[in-house]
Design an enzyme around this catalytic site. Structure first.
Site, short mmCIF file in Angstrom:
data_model
loop_
_atom_site.label_atom_id
_atom_site.label_comp_id
_atom_site.label_asym_id
_atom_site.label_seq_id
_atom_site.Cartn_x
_atom_site.Cartn_y
_atom_site.Cartn_z
CD GLU A 93 -9.25 -2.36 -3.68
OE1 GLU A 93 -8.39 -1.51 -3.37
OE2 GLU A 93 -9.20 -3.53 -3.26
CG ASP A 120 -3.30 -9.09 -9.57
OD1 ASP A 120 -2.80 -8.08 -9.05
OD2 ASP A 120 -2.68 -10.16 -9.74
CG ASP A 143 -3.20 -4.99 1.83
OD1 ASP A 143 -4.01 -4.58 2.68
OD2 ASP A 143 -3.52 -5.23 0.65
CE LYS A 147 1.25 -13.19 11.97
NZ LYS A 147 0.04 -13.93 11.64
CG ASP A 179 -0.01 3.39 8.21
OD1 ASP A 179 0.36 2.47 7.45
OD2 ASP A 179 -1.06 3.32 8.89
CB THR A 216 -6.95 9.12 4.62
OG1 THR A 216 -5.86 8.70 5.46
CG2 THR A 216 -6.57 8.88 3.18
CE LYS A 217 -14.13 10.73 7.33
NZ LYS A 217 -15.23 9.81 7.17
CG PHE A 218 -6.14 5.39 8.62
CD1 PHE A 218 -6.14 4.50 9.68
CD2 PHE A 218 -5.08 5.41 7.73
CE1 PHE A 218 -5.09 3.64 9.85
CE2 PHE A 218 -4.01 4.56 7.90
CZ PHE A 218 -4.02 3.67 8.97
CD GLU A 219 -1.96 10.59 5.58
OE1 GLU A 219 -2.82 10.43 4.70
OE2 GLU A 219 -0.86 11.11 5.36
C1 LIG Z 1 -4.52 -1.26 3.14
S1 LIG Z 1 -5.59 -0.99 1.80
C2 LIG Z 1 -5.37 0.74 1.43
C3 LIG Z 1 -6.47 1.31 0.61
C4 LIG Z 1 -6.35 2.79 0.17
N1 LIG Z 1 -5.23 2.99 -0.74
C5 LIG Z 1 -6.24 3.71 1.36
O1 LIG Z 1 -5.24 4.43 1.46
O2 LIG Z 1 -7.16 3.71 2.20
C6 LIG Z 1 -4.79 -1.80 0.43
C7 LIG Z 1 -5.76 -2.07 -0.71
O3 LIG Z 1 -5.05 -2.59 -1.82
C8 LIG Z 1 -5.84 -3.59 -2.45
N2 LIG Z 1 -4.92 -4.44 -3.21
C9 LIG Z 1 -3.90 -5.19 -2.73
N3 LIG Z 1 -3.24 -5.81 -3.71
C10 LIG Z 1 -3.86 -5.44 -4.88
C11 LIG Z 1 -3.65 -5.77 -6.24
N4 LIG Z 1 -2.66 -6.60 -6.61
N5 LIG Z 1 -4.48 -5.24 -7.15
C12 LIG Z 1 -5.49 -4.40 -6.79
N6 LIG Z 1 -5.74 -4.05 -5.50
C13 LIG Z 1 -4.93 -4.56 -4.56
C14 LIG Z 1 -6.55 -4.26 -1.30
O4 LIG Z 1 -7.74 -4.90 -1.71
C15 LIG Z 1 -6.84 -3.07 -0.37
O5 LIG Z 1 -8.09 -2.49 -0.63
#
Ligand SMILES: C[S@@+](CC[C@H](N)C(=O)[O-])C[C@H]1O[C@@H](n2cnc3c(N)ncnc32)[C@H](O)[C@@H]1O
Length: 238
Positions: A93, A120, A143, A147, A179, A216-219
């Site tokens: 993360e 990364d 993510d 867009k 989602d 997840t809670k969100f889900e």
């Molecule tokens: C929308 S969040 C979802 C988080 C978690 N998987 C969940 O289901 O709640 C996407 C996460 O991926 C991380 N992220 C995006 N690109 C990444 C990368 N290349 N390496 C590590 N983390 C990354 C972001 O920081 C973010 O916390």
């Protein structure tokens, strides 16, 4: 803890701008997150380095290893590692407060089968994970980059899924969940066109959420509101 990305330069020393799947937000750490990092980094943190790590040395045993990309706050990762103690888990993360919260939960659960990178995931996979070493790769709710002009930032791209294939064992699985329907369609399109993978779906598209992926809670909230979630599971065949 190391930097989240490694700067890359060409032969003339010119900085090469990479398209990344994230934008770094320098979120402040809560006291609890900072303390959890301080206390647990030595035992659970993995410093990024460009050499492949030895998994049996890192975990002190030989076991199937599951790698999760972008674990957010780590709630579902910690739950999975708590339930499946026979497996090794590596979480990656870039968001430092998420790393802190994850380590707090991992400490509470007294986990010994979890290690985390604050880096990364693409660089970690390219350089620090040995080929053919992973039993499963998980990418949950990446993510979506809504867009159209940002779609190039979506982490699921042909080159990325081939990188994962190289790191998976034959028979290993790449499991995605989203989602966002348009991203699910994009994932399916990329995977269908990718060599060396077989869709585990009987209907040649999506699968039911397997029991090991916590809701997840969100889900759960989304489900009550009638929103969809799509799981995709592809096995490495060659
Ligand atoms: C929308 S969040 C979802 C988080 C978690 N998987 C969940 O289901 O709640 C996407 C996460 O991926 C991380 N992220 C995006 N690109 C990444 C990368 N290349 N390496 C590590 N983390 C990354 C972001 O920081 C973010 O916390």
């Amino acid at each position: 803890m190391s930097e989240v990305t490694t700067a890359e330069f060409n032969e003339e020393g010119k900085y090469l701008r990479k398209v990344r799947s994230f934008v770094l937000r320098e979120g402040r750490l809560t006291k609890g997150q900072a303390q959890a990092i301080e206390k647990n980094w030595d035992s659970m943190g993995l410093e990024y380095s460009p050499e492949a790590i030895d998994l049996s040395q890192v975990f002190g045993r030989d076991a199937d290893t599951v790698l999760e990309i972008g674990f957010g706050m780590g709630a579902s990762l910690v739950e999975m590692a708590t339930v499946a103690t026979e497996k090794n888990y590596i979480g990656i993360e870039v968001h430092k407060p998420g790393v802190g919260t994850c380590l707090m939960a991992a400490e509470d659960a007294s986990l010994t089968n979890l290690r985390v990178y604050h880096h990364d995931a693409v660089e970690v996979l390219e350089n620090s994970i040995a080929d053919g070493s992973l039993a499963r790769v998980q990418l949950f709710f990446p993510d979506p980059w809504h867009k159209k002009r940002h779609h190039k930032r979506r982490i699921v791209q042909p080159e990325f899924v081939q990188l994962l294939r190289k790191k998976l064992k034959v028979g290993g699985v790449f499991h995605m969940a989203t989602d966002w329907e348009n991203y699910a369609e994009h994932m399916l399109e990329v995977m269908d066109a990718s060599e060396g993978y077989k869709n585990q779906s009987k209907t040649a598209n999506y699968v039911e959420r397997p029991d090991y992926r916590p809701l997840t809670k969100f889900e759960a909230r989304g489900q009550r509101l009638g929103h969809g979630v799509w799981d995709l599971m592809f096995e490495k065949t060659a």
